[in-house]
Design a protein around this motif. Structure first.
Motif, PDB file in Angstrom:
ATOM      1  N   HIS A   1      19.405   7.312  -6.579  1.00  0.00           N
ATOM      2  CA  HIS A   1      17.947   6.791  -7.203  1.00  0.00           C
ATOM      3  C   HIS A   1      17.113   8.688  -6.897  1.00  0.00           C
ATOM      4  O   HIS A   1      17.074   8.216  -5.554  1.00  0.00           O
ATOM      5  CB  HIS A   1      17.430   5.636  -7.007  1.00  0.00           C
ATOM      6  N   THR A   2      16.422   8.606  -8.102  1.00  0.00           N
ATOM      7  CA  THR A   2      15.688   9.816  -7.969  1.00  0.00           C
ATOM      8  C   THR A   2      13.998   9.427  -7.611  1.00  0.00           C
ATOM      9  O   THR A   2      13.632   7.904  -7.678  1.00  0.00           O
ATOM     10  CB  THR A   2      14.441  10.740  -9.469  1.00  0.00           C
ATOM     11  N   HIS A   3      13.627   9.878  -6.835  1.00  0.00           N
ATOM     12  CA  HIS A   3      12.474   9.491  -6.393  1.00  0.00           C
ATOM     13  C   HIS A   3      11.787  10.209  -6.041  1.00  0.00           C
ATOM     14  O   HIS A   3      12.052  11.797  -5.320  1.00  0.00           O
ATOM     15  CB  HIS A   3      12.782   8.874  -4.410  1.00  0.00           C
ATOM     16  N   ASN A   4      10.267  10.077  -5.259  1.00  0.00           N
ATOM     17  CA  ASN A   4       9.099  10.881  -4.833  1.00  0.00           C
ATOM     18  C   ASN A   4       9.912  11.279  -2.957  1.00  0.00           C
ATOM     19  O   ASN A   4      10.360  11.333  -1.885  1.00  0.00           O
ATOM     20  CB  ASN A   4       8.049  10.822  -4.983  1.00  0.00           C
ATOM     21  N   ARG A   5       8.758   9.749  -3.273  1.00  0.00           N
ATOM     22  CA  ARG A   5       9.113   9.376  -1.499  1.00  0.00           C
ATOM     23  C   ARG A   5      10.472   7.939  -1.209  1.00  0.00           C
ATOM     24  O   ARG A   5      10.663   7.178  -2.123  1.00  0.00           O
ATOM     25  CB  ARG A   5       7.638   8.612  -0.917  1.00  0.00           C
ATOM     26  N   VAL A   6      10.798   8.213   0.071  1.00  0.00           N
ATOM     27  CA  VAL A   6      11.751   6.611   0.396  1.00  0.00           C
ATOM     28  C   VAL A   6      11.228   5.670   1.527  1.00  0.00           C
ATOM     29  O   VAL A   6      10.865   6.424   2.496  1.00  0.00           O
ATOM     30  CB  VAL A   6      13.001   6.842   0.904  1.00  0.00           C
ATOM     31  N   ILE A   7      10.638   4.561   0.972  1.00  0.00           N
ATOM     32  CA  ILE A   7      10.209   3.691   1.964  1.00  0.00           C
ATOM     33  C   ILE A   7      11.583   2.729   2.223  1.00  0.00           C
ATOM     34  O   ILE A   7      11.509   1.984   0.810  1.00  0.00           O
ATOM     35  CB  ILE A   7       8.813   3.351   1.423  1.00  0.00           C
ATOM     36  N   ILE A   8      11.779   1.841   3.738  1.00  0.00           N
ATOM     37  CA  ILE A   8      12.720   1.279   4.014  1.00  0.00           C
ATOM     38  C   ILE A   8      12.091   0.356   4.722  1.00  0.00           C
ATOM     39  O   ILE A   8      11.109   0.210   5.484  1.00  0.00           O
ATOM     40  CB  ILE A   8      14.065   2.176   4.579  1.00  0.00           C
ATOM     41  N   ALA A   9      12.556  -0.958   4.600  1.00  0.00           N
ATOM     42  CA  ALA A   9      11.233  -1.705   5.324  1.00  0.00           C
ATOM     43  C   ALA A   9      13.048  -3.277   5.764  1.00  0.00           C
ATOM     44  O   ALA A   9      13.889  -3.481   5.174  1.00  0.00           O
ATOM     45  CB  ALA A   9      10.804  -3.135   4.672  1.00  0.00           C
TER      46      ALA A   9
ATOM     47  N   VAL B   1       4.041  -3.548  -6.738  1.00  0.00           N
ATOM     48  CA  VAL B   1       4.079  -2.112  -6.336  1.00  0.00           C
ATOM     49  C   VAL B   1       4.468  -1.241  -7.744  1.00  0.00           C
ATOM     50  O   VAL B   1       5.127  -1.329  -8.369  1.00  0.00           O
ATOM     51  CB  VAL B   1       4.756  -1.689  -5.206  1.00  0.00           C
ATOM     52  N   ASP B   2       4.029  -0.285  -8.037  1.00  0.00           N
ATOM     53  CA  ASP B   2       4.904   0.848  -8.814  1.00  0.00           C
ATOM     54  C   ASP B   2       5.965   1.028  -8.581  1.00  0.00           C
ATOM     55  O   ASP B   2       6.076   2.085  -9.630  1.00  0.00           O
ATOM     56  CB  ASP B   2       3.475   1.548  -9.469  1.00  0.00           C
ATOM     57  N   ALA B   3       6.846   1.625  -7.815  1.00  0.00           N
ATOM     58  CA  ALA B   3       7.693   2.602  -6.997  1.00  0.00           C
ATOM     59  C   ALA B   3       8.715   1.406  -7.339  1.00  0.00           C
ATOM     60  O   ALA B   3       8.670   0.423  -8.108  1.00  0.00           O
ATOM     61  CB  ALA B   3       7.937   2.632  -5.999  1.00  0.00           C
ATOM     62  N   THR B   4       9.779   1.724  -7.581  1.00  0.00           N
ATOM     63  CA  THR B   4      11.119   1.417  -8.200  1.00  0.00           C
ATOM     64  C   THR B   4      11.762   0.806  -6.254  1.00  0.00           C
ATOM     65  O   THR B   4      11.634   1.055  -5.792  1.00  0.00           O
ATOM     66  CB  THR B   4      12.357   2.935  -8.563  1.00  0.00           C
ATOM     67  N   LEU B   5      12.282  -0.345  -7.125  1.00  0.00           N
ATOM     68  CA  LEU B   5      12.301  -1.399  -5.838  1.00  0.00           C
ATOM     69  C   LEU B   5      13.672  -1.924  -5.782  1.00  0.00           C
ATOM     70  O   LEU B   5      15.034  -2.395  -7.211  1.00  0.00           O
ATOM     71  CB  LEU B   5      11.781  -2.993  -5.878  1.00  0.00           C
ATOM     72  N   LEU B   6      14.523  -1.477  -4.627  1.00  0.00           N
ATOM     73  CA  LEU B   6      15.800  -2.183  -4.493  1.00  0.00           C
ATOM     74  C   LEU B   6      16.215  -2.776  -3.630  1.00  0.00           C
ATOM     75  O   LEU B   6      15.323  -3.211  -2.605  1.00  0.00           O
ATOM     76  CB  LEU B   6      16.307  -0.681  -4.244  1.00  0.00           C
ATOM     77  N   PHE B   7      17.110  -3.714  -3.279  1.00  0.00           N
ATOM     78  CA  PHE B   7      17.177  -3.967  -2.027  1.00  0.00           C
ATOM     79  C   PHE B   7      19.169  -3.389  -1.400  1.00  0.00           C
ATOM     80  O   PHE B   7      19.923  -3.856  -2.127  1.00  0.00           O
ATOM     81  CB  PHE B   7      17.786  -5.699  -2.032  1.00  0.00           C
ATOM     82  N   PHE B   8      19.149  -3.747  -0.559  1.00  0.00           N
ATOM     83  CA  PHE B   8      20.696  -2.983   0.482  1.00  0.00           C
ATOM     84  C   PHE B   8      21.387  -4.045   0.880  1.00  0.00           C
ATOM     85  O   PHE B   8      20.848  -5.238   1.224  1.00  0.00           O
ATOM     86  CB  PHE B   8      20.319  -1.395   1.440  1.00  0.00           C
TER      87      PHE B   8
ATOM     88  N   ALA C   1       0.603  -1.148   0.028  1.00  0.00           N
ATOM     89  CA  ALA C   1       0.014   0.181  -0.347  1.00  0.00           C
ATOM     90  C   ALA C   1       0.740   1.581  -0.093  1.00  0.00           C
ATOM     91  O   ALA C   1       0.512   2.141  -0.529  1.00  0.00           O
ATOM     92  CB  ALA C   1      -1.154   0.231   0.823  1.00  0.00           C
ATOM     93  N   LEU C   2       1.866   1.558   0.611  1.00  0.00           N
ATOM     94  CA  LEU C   2       2.645   2.705   0.772  1.00  0.00           C
ATOM     95  C   LEU C   2       3.693   2.803  -0.609  1.00  0.00           C
ATOM     96  O   LEU C   2       3.398   4.367  -0.581  1.00  0.00           O
ATOM     97  CB  LEU C   2       3.508   2.754   2.469  1.00  0.00           C
ATOM     98  N   PRO C   3       3.983   2.331  -1.044  1.00  0.00           N
ATOM     99  CA  PRO C   3       5.526   2.885  -2.253  1.00  0.00           C
ATOM    100  C   PRO C   3       3.496   2.996  -3.266  1.00  0.00           C
ATOM    101  O   PRO C   3       3.116   2.175  -3.495  1.00  0.00           O
ATOM    102  CB  PRO C   3       5.482   1.271  -2.424  1.00  0.00           C
ATOM    103  N   ARG C   4       4.434   3.912  -3.870  1.00  0.00           N
ATOM    104  CA  ARG C   4       3.535   5.146  -4.661  1.00  0.00           C
ATOM    105  C   ARG C   4       4.399   4.779  -6.358  1.00  0.00           C
ATOM    106  O   ARG C   4       5.590   5.221  -6.042  1.00  0.00           O
ATOM    107  CB  ARG C   4       2.865   6.177  -4.825  1.00  0.00           C
ATOM    108  N   LYS C   5       4.043   5.548  -7.191  1.00  0.00           N
ATOM    109  CA  LYS C   5       4.616   5.775  -8.665  1.00  0.00           C
ATOM    110  C   LYS C   5       5.108   7.014  -8.035  1.00  0.00           C
ATOM    111  O   LYS C   5       4.844   7.329  -7.187  1.00  0.00           O
ATOM    112  CB  LYS C   5       3.578   6.365  -9.390  1.00  0.00           C
ATOM    113  N   ARG C   6       6.798   6.932  -8.832  1.00  0.00           N
ATOM    114  CA  ARG C   6       8.209   7.692  -8.766  1.00  0.00           C
ATOM    115  C   ARG C   6       8.349   7.993  -6.903  1.00  0.00           C
ATOM    116  O   ARG C   6       9.528   8.943  -6.528  1.00  0.00           O
ATOM    117  CB  ARG C   6       7.686   8.844  -8.876  1.00  0.00           C
TER     118      ARG C   6
END
Length: 363
Positions: A150-158, A128-135, A103-108
């Motif tokens: 990486h360009t972004h609107n919001r950043v969500i970290i899990a 999700v439509d967001a860019t997915l990355l793994f650290f 739910a939380l990640p959106r486009k951009r």
């Protein structure tokens, strides 16, 4: 219909099965970290709590008429004791993680997961439509590098409070990175609540972190608390968004009233007896350090096996000697391990006996 696929799984020695284990086995396998699944007093208190109401089942979704006073009371208790603005109960940890990640990640937006994050988050991330990355696991420097490149609107970290297979505790520098970039930080505390921190409330407690509006805590009732279900703690703003966008919360029956009541009673018992419980945890940690040279901060001991050793074969040999431990194989982990849980429901003497068997190399 799936014969070829099942044959391939069997050939790679990765077949999973359900089985009923002999209840006389000494259980160092389950996630019942504090032995609450055996405490009939908690069961009876939960029965009493549910019996106070006309209905004993949830009946519908939380957003229809499935929300119950037991849900509300438990959420209020969790927010007060953990310092968050709002709480949402969920049917399971899988559903809670799926709700957050889907739910939380959106486009951009950019969604960045620790490479060892739980499978529930990985499954949800594919939607999700967001860019997915793994650290890299627990690597705050790599996490910050990904944010900056990486360009972004919001950043969500899990991330996880304690990682379920390795037993690693979350690197506290990740909180600093999240706060520096005002990133939403999801902390899955399934394996840290009840076993870590001065008050046994998990990594927020352990590191003395006061929750901020960008922090989200997910916890489960099916591990240290001896029940089933989960909860999400967050800001009022994020809770409202989840109630309107999280499909795994909206389109499912509200959590079982009995399971929530049982988890609630487990929490109350934990708070009342935390000094005694903390001492018992420390005793088991000290024993593993002394006997096996294994230093653990929670109650997950990832015991490495020699190269080429069959984890399931070792598990069977230990069962013949009266012990049940977890046999974890790829792809869940990179290399096979015994996942030993020195839970409080079994005695120190039994744990020492298991250590003696492992030290002798008879398995």
């Amino acid at each position: 219909m799936y014969h070829n696929e099942l044959a391939a799984i069997a050939k790679s020695n990765r077949t999973r099965t359900r089985r009923l284990f002999d209840e006389t086995l000494i259980d160092f396998c389950s996630n019942d970290y504090l032995g609450f699944a055996q405490k009939k007093a908690l069961f009876n208190r939960a029965v009493t709590q549910v019996s106070m109401y006309k209905t004993h089942a949830s009946k519908a979704s939380m957003v229809v008429n499935g929300y119950h006073p037991i849900h509300e009371e438990f959420e209020s208790f969790l927010t007060r004791t953990n310092g968050f603005e709002a709480g949402l109960v969920c049917g399971s940890g899988f559903l809670a993680n799926f709700s957050l990640i889907e739910a939380l990640p959106r486009k951009r937006d950019v969604l960045i997961l620790d490479e060892e994050y739980h499978a529930s988050g990985i499954v949800a991330a594919k939607r999700v439509d967001a860019t997915l990355l793994f650290f890299r696991h627990n690597d705050a420097t790599h996490l910050e590098h990904l944010i900056n490149t990486h360009t972004h609107n919001r950043v969500i970290i899990a991330v996880e409070g304690i990682y379920s297979m390795s037993g690693d505790v979350l690197n506290p520098e990740i909180f600093e990175v999240a706060d520096r970039y005002n990133a939403i930080l999801i902390v899955d505390e399934a394996h840290s609540v009840g076993v870590l921190g001065e008050n046994l409330r998990g990594v927020f407690d352990h590191f003395g972190i006061t929750p901020k509006p960008n922090h989200i805590k997910m916890g489960t009732l099916g591990k240290a608390l001896g029940s089933y279900g989960a909860y999400i703690l967050c800001s009022e703003h994020i809770a409202s968004f989840l109630q309107n966008r999280a499909k795994a919360l909206i389109y499912t029956t509200a959590p079982s009233l009995f399971d929530i009541a049982l988890g609630y009673q487990g929490f109350l018992y934990l708070l009342k007896n935390r000094a005694k419980i903390k001492a018992e945890i420390e005793q088991r940690q000290a024993l593993l350090a002394r006997a096996l040279g294994m230093s653990i901060e929670g109650l997950i001991c990832a015991y490495p096996l020699k190269e080429g050793v069959d984890a399931l074969g070792v598990q069977r040999l230990l069962m013949e000697q009266g012990f049940l431990v977890g046999a974890i194989r790829p792809p869940t982990v990179e290399k096979p391990i015994l996942r030993i849980i020195p839970q409080l429901g079994e005695s120190l003497e039994s744990l020492e006996s298991l250590c003696d068997v492992l030290k002798k190399g008879d398995v």
